[in-house]
Write a protein that holds these residues in place. Sequence first.
Motif, PDB file in Angstrom:
ATOM      1  N   GLY A 104      56.992   3.224 -20.973  1.00  0.00           N
ATOM      2  CA  GLY A 104      56.836   1.872 -20.441  1.00  0.00           C
ATOM      3  C   GLY A 104      57.883   1.554 -19.384  1.00  0.00           C
ATOM      4  N   THR A 105      59.123   1.996 -19.622  1.00  0.00           N
ATOM      5  CA  THR A 105      60.191   1.745 -18.642  1.00  0.00           C
ATOM      6  C   THR A 105      59.926   2.481 -17.331  1.00  0.00           C
ATOM      7  N   LEU A 106      59.565   3.760 -17.412  1.00  0.00           N
ATOM      8  CA  LEU A 106      59.315   4.535 -16.193  1.00  0.00           C
ATOM      9  C   LEU A 106      58.132   3.973 -15.408  1.00  0.00           C
ATOM     10  N   LEU A 107      57.086   3.568 -16.119  1.00  0.00           N
ATOM     11  CA  LEU A 107      55.933   2.995 -15.424  1.00  0.00           C
ATOM     12  C   LEU A 107      56.228   1.604 -14.884  1.00  0.00           C
ATOM     13  N   THR A 108      57.107   0.853 -15.546  1.00  0.00           N
ATOM     14  CA  THR A 108      57.525  -0.447 -15.012  1.00  0.00           C
ATOM     15  C   THR A 108      58.298  -0.263 -13.707  1.00  0.00           C
ATOM     16  N   ILE A 109      59.151   0.764 -13.654  1.00  0.00           N
ATOM     17  CA  ILE A 109      59.856   1.082 -12.407  1.00  0.00           C
ATOM     18  C   ILE A 109      58.846   1.422 -11.310  1.00  0.00           C
ATOM     19  N   THR A 110      57.827   2.214 -11.680  1.00  0.00           N
ATOM     20  CA  THR A 110      56.790   2.575 -10.700  1.00  0.00           C
ATOM     21  C   THR A 110      56.046   1.338 -10.204  1.00  0.00           C
ATOM     22  N   SER A 111      55.724   0.421 -11.116  1.00  0.00           N
ATOM     23  CA  SER A 111      55.027  -0.803 -10.713  1.00  0.00           C
ATOM     24  C   SER A 111      55.914  -1.699  -9.866  1.00  0.00           C
ATOM     25  N   THR A 112      57.196  -1.783 -10.234  1.00  0.00           N
ATOM     26  CA  THR A 112      58.129  -2.614  -9.469  1.00  0.00           C
ATOM     27  C   THR A 112      58.246  -2.127  -8.033  1.00  0.00           C
ATOM     28  N   ARG A 113      58.133  -0.815  -7.860  1.00  0.00           N
ATOM     29  CA  ARG A 113      58.192  -0.261  -6.508  1.00  0.00           C
ATOM     30  C   ARG A 113      56.803  -0.203  -5.863  1.00  0.00           C
ATOM     31  N   ARG A 114      55.955  -1.121  -6.265  1.00  0.00           N
ATOM     32  CA  ARG A 114      54.688  -1.411  -5.598  1.00  0.00           C
ATOM     33  C   ARG A 114      53.689  -0.258  -5.668  1.00  0.00           C
ATOM     34  N   ARG A 115      53.690   0.437  -6.804  1.00  0.00           N
ATOM     35  CA  ARG A 115      52.663   1.438  -7.079  1.00  0.00           C
ATOM     36  C   ARG A 115      51.968   1.055  -8.379  1.00  0.00           C
ATOM     37  N   HIS A 116      51.274  -0.080  -8.337  1.00  0.00           N
ATOM     38  CA  HIS A 116      50.682  -0.645  -9.549  1.00  0.00           C
ATOM     39  C   HIS A 116      49.562   0.236 -10.106  1.00  0.00           C
ATOM     40  N   LEU A 117      48.764   0.818  -9.231  1.00  0.00           N
ATOM     41  CA  LEU A 117      47.652   1.633  -9.711  1.00  0.00           C
ATOM     42  C   LEU A 117      48.146   2.820 -10.538  1.00  0.00           C
ATOM     43  N   PHE A 118      49.174   3.501 -10.059  1.00  0.00           N
ATOM     44  CA  PHE A 118      49.702   4.645 -10.800  1.00  0.00           C
ATOM     45  C   PHE A 118      50.294   4.188 -12.130  1.00  0.00           C
ATOM     46  N   ALA A 119      50.953   3.011 -12.138  1.00  0.00           N
ATOM     47  CA  ALA A 119      51.515   2.507 -13.385  1.00  0.00           C
ATOM     48  C   ALA A 119      50.421   2.257 -14.419  1.00  0.00           C
ATOM     49  N   TRP A 120      49.320   1.661 -13.986  1.00  0.00           N
ATOM     50  CA  TRP A 120      48.239   1.398 -14.933  1.00  0.00           C
ATOM     51  C   TRP A 120      47.526   2.681 -15.359  1.00  0.00           C
ATOM     52  N   ILE A 121      47.464   3.674 -14.498  1.00  0.00           N
ATOM     53  CA  ILE A 121      46.916   4.977 -14.904  1.00  0.00           C
ATOM     54  C   ILE A 121      47.774   5.582 -16.010  1.00  0.00           C
ATOM     55  N   GLY A 122      49.092   5.486 -15.846  1.00  0.00           N
ATOM     56  CA  GLY A 122      49.984   5.996 -16.885  1.00  0.00           C
ATOM     57  C   GLY A 122      49.812   5.260 -18.206  1.00  0.00           C
ATOM     58  N   ILE A 123      49.664   3.923 -18.149  1.00  0.00           N
ATOM     59  CA  ILE A 123      49.446   3.141 -19.371  1.00  0.00           C
ATOM     60  C   ILE A 123      48.124   3.541 -20.032  1.00  0.00           C
ATOM     61  N   ALA A 124      47.088   3.715 -19.221  1.00  0.00           N
ATOM     62  CA  ALA A 124      45.783   4.123 -19.768  1.00  0.00           C
ATOM     63  C   ALA A 124      45.887   5.477 -20.459  1.00  0.00           C
ATOM     64  N   ALA A 125      46.625   6.413 -19.839  1.00  0.00           N
ATOM     65  CA  ALA A 125      46.801   7.723 -20.470  1.00  0.00           C
ATOM     66  C   ALA A 125      47.563   7.604 -21.782  1.00  0.00           C
ATOM     67  N   LEU A 126      48.581   6.718 -21.826  1.00  0.00           N
ATOM     68  CA  LEU A 126      49.342   6.519 -23.060  1.00  0.00           C
ATOM     69  C   LEU A 126      48.456   5.927 -24.157  1.00  0.00           C
ATOM     70  N   VAL A 127      47.625   4.968 -23.800  1.00  0.00           N
ATOM     71  CA  VAL A 127      46.745   4.338 -24.789  1.00  0.00           C
ATOM     72  C   VAL A 127      45.751   5.364 -25.340  1.00  0.00           C
ATOM     73  N   ILE A 128      45.130   6.143 -24.454  1.00  0.00           N
ATOM     74  CA  ILE A 128      44.128   7.121 -24.898  1.00  0.00           C
ATOM     75  C   ILE A 128      44.756   8.170 -25.807  1.00  0.00           C
ATOM     76  N   GLN A 129      45.937   8.673 -25.385  1.00  0.00           N
ATOM     77  CA  GLN A 129      46.579   9.705 -26.198  1.00  0.00           C
ATOM     78  C   GLN A 129      47.022   9.152 -27.552  1.00  0.00           C
ATOM     79  N   THR A 130      47.469   7.916 -27.588  1.00  0.00           N
ATOM     80  CA  THR A 130      47.908   7.317 -28.849  1.00  0.00           C
ATOM     81  C   THR A 130      46.733   7.102 -29.791  1.00  0.00           C
TER      82      THR A 130
END
Length: 346
Positions: A104-130
């Motif tokens: 969550g922290t690494l993807l928040t950094i990615t989103s903060t640096r204006r790469r929101h799509l990649f951040a949400w892809i990472g969250i989706a992968a985390l949800v699916i794997q969990t």
Amino acid sequence: MRIGVPRALIVTMAAIFSAYHIVLGLYTIDMPADPLPVLAAMVLYATATTVSLLPGQPERMPTVMAAGNVVVCIAMTVLITPQLDIGPDAPALGYSTWYVAAVGTLLTITSTRRRHLFAWIGIAALVIQTVIWGGPGALLGIGVIGSAAWVAVSHILSRALAKASRDAARFARAEREATDWQAAQEAHLYERQFRLGQTGTTAVPMLRIIEQSSGELTDEQRQECLHLEGAIRDEIRGRRLLDDAVRREVMSARRRGVSVNLFDEGGLDELDDSSLAHVLGTLAEAIRTTTAMRVIARTAPPDSDVAVTVVGLTPSGDGRARELGQSDDDEDDSVDLWLEIPRTSR
């Protein structure tokens, strides 16, 4: 104009949170079945976070870096979850699921640096794997929802700050335009007042004579009225071609019977005071010394080396000289004066 949180503060907070997750992972290193994949995940996470927080980078994260962060997040979950027992008889996982907060922290950094799509892809992968690993109940139990909430807050704040920056820039531009408009209006007002003052100075003495004589003027006075009318036209058409010396020589020439026309078309607007004084002094001297019966002075274009062109014409037949640039009976006029006044003294 940009509105945002100081970069140093964001980097410091992100570094502290990232280090805290690694500390939690080391604290619970004895809980995974094999600690080596967990340590490998820590190295990947520390590397990706450090690269993402390095100073001197553009505000918008490069695409390769954002994709790399997503890959690191997927790799962390793949490396760590097989080493954790989530069965009904297994002990509580506790801080051994530190990787969820780290992702969550690494993807928040990615989103903060204006790469929101990649951040949400990472969250989706985390949800699916969990869900595959521990079922839907694990989403809340190990904090996946919290990591998604961090990314959502980062996304919302980034969009809000970007909109605020655009609004601030638009307001600043509107303020500059309003200031320029006010300055232009003040300049027009000053110019109008100046021209009215010059007109009053020129016309008031003759108006008093007209009043005192009840309109009964001599021929000389009527002729002087025509000269004054020409002087008033000069104030409108001549603009920067006029100073006290030029006004004096133009009036003197008209009283000698010379027709003088001055046309300022904006070619002198960029001249400094010294160059303008040189140009007007040369113009006044040319009007004073010419023997032509008609004098036309016109400003040249701003990109020309010539500031003012002065032409003196004298009828050589029955034709009439017309204004510079026109043609009618100019073939009947002889050119007594042709002077191109340069923009700077030589």
